[in-house]
Enzyme design. Structure first.
Site, PDB file in Angstrom:
ATOM      1  N   ARG A 189      13.450  -3.044  -7.317  1.00 47.00           N
ATOM      2  CA  ARG A 189      12.056  -2.766  -7.660  1.00 47.00           C
ATOM      3  C   ARG A 189      11.958  -2.420  -9.141  1.00 47.00           C
ATOM      4  NH1 ARG A 189       8.783  -1.354  -3.375  1.00 47.00           N
ATOM      5  NH2 ARG A 189       7.109  -1.717  -4.883  1.00 47.00           N
ATOM      6  N   LYS A 247       3.664   5.237   4.850  1.00 46.91           N
ATOM      7  CA  LYS A 247       3.109   3.893   4.759  1.00 46.91           C
ATOM      8  C   LYS A 247       2.853   3.270   6.127  1.00 46.91           C
ATOM      9  CE  LYS A 247       5.481   3.071   0.359  1.00 46.91           C
ATOM     10  NZ  LYS A 247       6.419   2.188  -0.383  1.00 46.91           N
ATOM     11  N   PRO A 279       0.817  -1.208   0.000  1.00 50.31           N
ATOM     12  CA  PRO A 279       0.000   0.000   0.000  1.00 50.31           C
ATOM     13  C   PRO A 279       0.853   1.262   0.000  1.00 50.31           C
ATOM     14  CG  PRO A 279      -0.858  -1.582   1.563  1.00 50.31           C
ATOM     15  CD  PRO A 279       0.464  -2.112   1.089  1.00 50.31           C
ATOM     16  N   GLU A 280       0.511   2.198  -0.865  1.00 47.57           N
ATOM     17  CA  GLU A 280       1.223   3.470  -0.882  1.00 47.57           C
ATOM     18  C   GLU A 280       0.498   4.440   0.049  1.00 47.57           C
ATOM     19  OE1 GLU A 280       2.839   2.688  -5.377  1.00 47.57           O
ATOM     20  OE2 GLU A 280       2.912   4.705  -4.586  1.00 47.57           O
TER      21      GLU A 280
END
Length: 332
Positions: free
Chosen positions: A322, A52, A2-3
């Site tokens: 990433r 976050k 989740p951002e």
């Protein structure tokens, strides 16, 4: 993972449904049994998000810190008091795009990012809500109360009418006020926490002295809070910025524009529940984008597809373990 917009929405859900109420706390899974015993019967005083991470303050100066990580999620059930200040995907309040065009009909996201249940219209409903980056839909109304425990629930918080189950978090710990303050102090600025102008100065000051590529700096939660893979790729494209540019080589105004763009995109994400990063869409384009995540981003998830601006093939590479999507022509 989740951002930042998702975590702020979860904190607001707790603020609406739990703050000011005494809660029953348990750890059905057993891994947080001691912590749940401490929280049992205490009143929730406040809920806040920083990037976050979420922090719930209980009576007797006890803080619960939760970091959902890659697999964590909150499931809400019962009477959900949704936030009237946030637009809904169920159409009760309508939706407003960045240009102010009101959309009267509901727009439902088939990709799972948003839900008609996550943060909705100003009503009281007996529903089931999943709050994570992959939000699920409604369960049948009139279900058993309290709801049966399903799966590995690390922590259950329960009032007389609302239940919140936490599954799979990276972190779920109790903290003293000093420990909580120390945790927050290590995080970068969040546009929705404190003075945004001070946050901008702090962000710019750090970025302009770092030799690290800006693509890595934006994902560093000690530099700026809340930005994840989607927002990182989109912000860099919106700025037409090469992701490998060292922070200290950025013009100061470029660094400031990055912060201000994050401030704007975060607000849109909290309002809509979706990472909408394209501007000035006509109502029909906006409707399509809100319904399908592939239509709401410039470069994210578009590897090998033509750039929406110049037609160059979007590149996918790995940086900092990433995935990074970017246009080598627009972002020279």
């Amino acid at each position: 993972m989740p951002e930042g917009h998702s975590v702020h929405r979860i904190a607001r859900q707790f603020d609406r449904n739990f703050v000011g109420r005494r809660v029953s706390a348990s750890s059905p899974q057993g891994r947080f049994a001691e912590g749940a015993a401490v929280l049992e019967g205490r009143e929730l005083v406040q809920a806040m998000a920083v990037g976050k991470q979420m922090f719930l303050e209980f009576e007797e100066e006890t803080w619960l810190r939760v970091h959902l990580g890659l697999y964590g999620a909150w499931d809400f059930a019962g009477e959900i008091l949704v936030d009237p200040t946030i637009a809904s995907a169920n159409g009760r309040m309508g939706q407003t795009n960045q240009r102010g065009t009101e959309l009267a009909e509901p727009i439902l996201d088939g990709g799972g990012e948003n839900s008609l249940t996550s943060i909705g219209a100003p009503r009281r409903a007996r529903v089931h809500v999943r709050m994570s980056e992959q939000t699920k839909g409604l369960a049948d109304e009139g279900a058993e109360w309290p709801p049966p425990v399903v799966g590995q629930v690390r922590l259950r918080l329960l009032t007389a009418s609302t239940c919140a189950d936490l599954r799979g978090p990276t972190a779920c710990t109790l903290q003293t006020p000093d420990e909580m303050a120390a945790t927050v102090a290590k995080l970068g600025p969040d546009p929705l926490v404190g003075d945004p102008a001070e946050g901008e100065e702090r962000f710019v000051r750090v970025v302009l002295r770092k030799p690290t590529p800006i693509a890595l700096l934006l994902m560093d939660q000690a530099v700026v809070s809340g930005i994840g893979n989607v927002y990182r790729a989109e912000m860099l494209f919106r700025a037409r910025l090469n992701p490998h540019t060292p922070g200290r080589q950025l013009p100061e105004e470029t660094a400031r524009e990055l912060w201000r763009d994050w401030e704007r995109l975060l607000a849109i994400g909290v309002e809509t529940g979706q990472m909408m990063t394209m501007d000035d869409l006509a109502p029909e384009q906006y409707r399509a984008a809100m319904a399908n995540r592939d239509d709401r981003h410039w470069v994210y998830h578009r590897a090998s597809l033509p750039c929406r601006v110049c037609g160059t093939e979007i590149v996918l590479e790995e940086i900092g373990a990433r995935k990074l999507y970017w246009c080598p022509s627009c972002q020279r």
